[in-house]
Scaffold this active site. Sequence first.
Site, PDB file in Angstrom:
ATOM      1  CE  LYS A   1      -0.350  -4.649  -1.966  1.00  0.00           C
ATOM      2  NZ  LYS A   1       0.546  -4.578  -3.109  1.00  0.00           N
TER       3      LYS A   1
ATOM      4  CG  HIS B   1      -3.406  -6.963  -2.684  1.00  0.00           C
ATOM      5  ND1 HIS B   1      -2.354  -6.847  -3.552  1.00  0.00           N
ATOM      6  CD2 HIS B   1      -4.526  -7.005  -3.466  1.00  0.00           C
ATOM      7  CE1 HIS B   1      -2.790  -6.829  -4.789  1.00  0.00           C
ATOM      8  NE2 HIS B   1      -4.109  -6.911  -4.761  1.00  0.00           N
TER       9      HIS B   1
ATOM     10  CB  CYS C   1       0.621  -8.353  -3.839  1.00  0.00           C
ATOM     11  SG  CYS C   1       1.748  -7.083  -4.386  1.00  0.00           S
TER      12      CYS C   1
ATOM     13  CG  HIS D   1       3.405  -2.001  -5.639  1.00  0.00           C
ATOM     14  ND1 HIS D   1       2.747  -1.233  -6.574  1.00  0.00           N
ATOM     15  CD2 HIS D   1       3.065  -3.285  -5.898  1.00  0.00           C
ATOM     16  CE1 HIS D   1       2.039  -2.035  -7.359  1.00  0.00           C
ATOM     17  NE2 HIS D   1       2.220  -3.284  -6.979  1.00  0.00           N
TER      18      HIS D   1
ATOM     19  CG  ASN E   1       6.211  -9.466  -4.832  1.00  0.00           C
ATOM     20  OD1 ASN E   1       5.055  -9.303  -4.467  1.00  0.00           O
ATOM     21  ND2 ASN E   1       6.865  -8.529  -5.509  1.00  0.00           N
TER      22      ASN E   1
HETATM   23 MG    MG Z   1       4.311  -7.071  -4.077  1.00  0.00          MG
END
Ligand code: MG
Length: 473
Positions: free
Chosen positions: A140, A142, A83, A232, A285
């Site tokens: 998200k 991150h 991530c 996720h 990913n």
């Molecule tokens: Mg990820």
Amino acid sequence: MNHLFSFLFRSANTLLLFGFLLYAGSLMAQSGSKTNVIIIYCDDLGYGDLGVYGHPTIATPNLDKMAQEGLKFNQFYVGASVCTPSRAALLTGRLPIRSGMVSSEIRVLFPFSKSGLPDTEITMAEALRSQGYKTGMVGKWHLGHLEPFLPLQHGFDEYFGVPYSNDMRPNPNSKGASLHYPPLPLVEGNQTIETGIDQRILTKRYTRRALTFIEENQDAPFFLYFAQSFPHIPLYASEDFEGKSRRGLYGDVVEELDWSVGEVLNKVRELGLEENTLVFFTSDNGPWLVMKEEGGSAGLLREGKGSTWEGGMREPAIAWWPGTIEGGKSTQHIATTMDLYATALDLAGYSLPDDWVIDGHSMLPIMLEDKSIGDEVLYYWGAEIYAVRKGPWKMHYKTITPYVGEAAVAHDPPLLFNLETDPSELYNVADKYPSVIPQLQHVVEEHRNSFSPPPSRLEIVDSDLISGKKAYK
Ligand code: MG
């Protein structure tokens, strides 16, 4: 004679003035019609998880239609297989090694991290905002949950979302640092407005917020970065989707994400913005394979999240821009999220400083003229290059089976695969094509010699929070 000369002179001036007015008018028209940019970025979605990419039991009618009306990429890559560095690559247009947003020890940011994306980077949001765009982020982040690193400090006018992964919450089954994690926060701007949120309605809440942003900014050029928290794990779907898919809970979650994409495209259409908006869908990913049925699928690609095999870093990707991108096609041209950064800047008319290095090129040649923009890919694992691709050839110095407690395996001589004849990376042909290896090694050496990486920012952590000596605020 004099009269004639003065007449000609005045006419020339009039023409010049007329020309200038035309030019200014066209500039104004252009600035009034700057293309909106919407990026929908999933979390851990695999190359094989959508109907349009061949999944047999996950129904994704909205994404299938988006591909029908847009351009589907068969060879689209992210900047890392996990991530945090993947997101850094997208928002900076640079391999995350350049911003320090990588580590081979601590691969992503955690609630105990003390750092985040440095403000020396030029984020996509900062670049677009400087060109008159309204910039919003939903979902998200991150890239640093502490205030100096949140989206508002990186070029976004507004932010609504969860600042890190949805599994970074107290876990009674864990013996590790996650025992002490605080309940999952929901952040509005720079403020935590809720803790311990109900994840079943997260996709719905994100979607509602994204639609509001589009509506409120329909008259200005806008940039919306919509980063979904799913698929996720832990997986959650709303009651409209739970138990509905043939693929179990994972399928329910992906089908709700598909619904969300449909809502965004419908809103763009409803407001009449579809010919002036580029919507790009992809993920950060590959699938988290050790999660078994709760993880996704990379289709025919090898491995998944956390690895530098194709399944870790090649993602489904669809570009949608009716009237500009011809619909119903797929492309074999190689592109990355760093190219997506360059594309957004291109559309906004933003020029980077001359001495600022990025790792992307505008994808407009691919999207509008079916022309290649490059044929090389570097596969970093943390701060180390594990593999490199040039054209059909991919060479691995190291490979890893992630999340099973095994160390990476070094290959000397390196492994060599032809991704066109062997997309699943099953047949090492290094012996057969010895002259290819030095060409690929040259690509890596040139890159390595071109810069010195800064220290890792992911390794800056609060060890008292990890041990539980200190409590989270
Ligand atoms: Mg990820």
